[in-house]
Design an enzyme around this catalytic site. Structure first.
Site, PDB file in Angstrom:
ATOM      1  NE  ARG A  38      -1.563 -17.045   2.112  1.00 51.46           N
ATOM      2  CZ  ARG A  38      -0.275 -17.300   2.379  1.00 51.46           C
ATOM      3  NH1 ARG A  38       0.592 -16.320   2.379  1.00 51.46           N
ATOM      4  NH2 ARG A  38       0.128 -18.521   2.626  1.00 51.46           N
ATOM      5  NE  ARG A  42      -3.054 -13.295   8.260  1.00 50.73           N
ATOM      6  CZ  ARG A  42      -1.966 -13.952   8.659  1.00 50.73           C
ATOM      7  NH1 ARG A  42      -1.654 -13.970   9.943  1.00 50.73           N
ATOM      8  NH2 ARG A  42      -1.207 -14.592   7.794  1.00 50.73           N
ATOM      9  NE  ARG A  51      -9.185 -14.173  11.510  1.00 48.24           N
ATOM     10  CZ  ARG A  51      -9.054 -14.479  12.785  1.00 48.24           C
ATOM     11  NH1 ARG A  51     -10.076 -14.357  13.608  1.00 48.24           N
ATOM     12  NH2 ARG A  51      -7.906 -14.925  13.271  1.00 48.24           N
ATOM     13  CG  ASP A  89      -7.012 -22.582   5.601  1.00 49.09           C
ATOM     14  OD1 ASP A  89      -6.524 -23.711   5.814  1.00 49.09           O
ATOM     15  OD2 ASP A  89      -6.351 -21.539   5.667  1.00 49.09           O
ATOM     16  CE1 TYR A 167       0.491 -25.796   7.237  1.00 50.57           C
ATOM     17  CE2 TYR A 167      -0.155 -26.366   4.986  1.00 50.57           C
ATOM     18  CZ  TYR A 167       0.347 -25.445   5.896  1.00 50.57           C
ATOM     19  OH  TYR A 167       0.704 -24.194   5.483  1.00 50.57           O
TER      20      TYR A 167
END
Length: 368
Positions: A38, A42, A51, A89, A167
């Site tokens: 990652r 963010r 974003r 992703d 998921y």
């Protein structure tokens, strides 16, 4: 599958830093290579600016945007990172199978219509043309590889079948994974059918990523540690093995190094060393000494990891000391790729990552 050109190194700028590729292959290295999971995300203000204008999956699906954010940490930490990883992703695979996945602010991934019963498998696409359905990710890899200009190698990746299945059934993250595990125990045949279908798509996707320019690939089994050892042996490990086998068989002499990260699956380290991967990534709850003992008698693999990501919240002198200890514990000169034991967090200070990267470089030089 839709025909796309198979790209080779000759189609891209020459690679200037192959340290991580040599480490993955078990070759001697002059220092320990480092990257972090990652690393494009963010915690970076430049990513948050992107974003603010674009939906998460729009960034993934727009090669120019995915390339931009993939390169952000490479530009910010110039000369300190030894690899780049394409911004994408793991849940693009369920999307390719026909499921709707949303990224909800403050919550994370959300499936409005998760799989509830075996009959729901009929909703999934039977044969996925990954080059058509996931072509945006392949285009992003090619564009990123070009714009990297040989600075560092580029990772491709995918999610492992068990993690994707979890998921798809839970509808998002979970504390208990009771819905997904219910399938394992009440509907084992349907679970195996789903895991097999995910395996085939994941392997095809990794092959397509290499054909598009990825130089190393990683399989993320983020929820492996939620399984018991027996259930890991039945519902995760065989499919991880199969992915490695399928990818290598399809690529032949164009095969690239492969990394597996089965978070929390300490009990599976010996088996993972036999699973066909060049690198086994460790989370922060296992030491390199424990990992090597667990892998005794297995084929040689490089270890990757494994600083606790929360140490990036520590005072910088503590962070430096723990990074040095990690390098000393793994050793320098080959057999280790420095990383965190999981990914960067949204509230990490970008400068803390710089401290970590510099500490790894300094420690792996001093230790020689």
């Amino acid at each position: 599958m839709t025909a796309r050109p198979v790209l080779t190194d000759a189609d891209f700028p020459p690679l200037k830093n192959d340290l991580i590729l040599r480490a993955a292959r078990g070759e001697p290295t002059e220092r320990t290579p480092v990257w972090v999971m990652r690393q494009a995300g963010r915690y970076l203000p430049e990513f948050r600016e992107t974003r603010a204008e674009h939906d998460f999956f729009r960034v993934c699906r727009t090669p120019e945007l995915a390339t931009r954010v993939t390169l952000q940490p490479i530009d910010r930490y110039a000369g300190l990172l030894d690899a780049s990883i394409i911004f994408c992703d793991i849940l693009v695979v369920p999307q390719a199978l026909g499921m709707t996945v949303e990224m909800v602010p403050g919550k994370g991934p959300h499936f409005p219509e998760p799989l509830r019963e075996p009959a729901d498998l009929e909703r999934l696409t039977t044969h996925v043309d990954v080059e058509k359905e996931l072509g945006y990710a392949l285009d992003a890899i090619t564009l990123t590889r070009q714009q990297l200009a040989g600075r560092v190698p580029l990772f491709g990746f995918c999610g492992a079948p068990w993690t994707l299945m979890a998921y798809m059934i839970e509808g998002g993250g979970s504390k208990t994974f009771s819905k997904a595990k219910r399938w394992l125990f009440q509907y084992p045949d349907a679970a195996s059918q789903l895991l097999q279908r995910l395996t085939e798509v994941a392997a095809d996707f990794l092959v397509a990523q290499v054909n598009a320019g990825a130089q190393i690939v990683q399989v993320f089994d983020s929820w492996a540690g939620e399984l018991s050892p027996a259930d890991f042996e039945r519902f995760s490990l065989p499919y991880l093995r199969q992915i490695a086998e399928r990818v290598r068989a399809q690529l032949g002499d164009r095969a690239v190094p492969m990394v597996v990260f089965a978070k929390g699956a300490h009990f599976g380290l010996h088996a993972l060393a036999h699973a066909g991967y060049d690198v086994v990534s460790l989370d922060w709850t296992v030491t390199p000494q424990e990992a090597r003992r667990a892998m005794a008698g297995a084929p040689r693999v490089t270890l990757q990891g494994n600083l606790d990501p929360c140490l990036l919240f520590a005072p910088h002198d503590v962070l430096r000391a723990r990074a040095r200890q990690m390098i000393n514990d793994f050793g320098v000169g080959g057999g280790h790729i420095a990383n965190l034991g999981h990914g960067m967090m949204p509230d990490h200070d970008p400068e803390a990552l710089r401290v970590y990267l510099e500490a790894v470089r300094d420690a792996s030089t001093v230790s020689r």
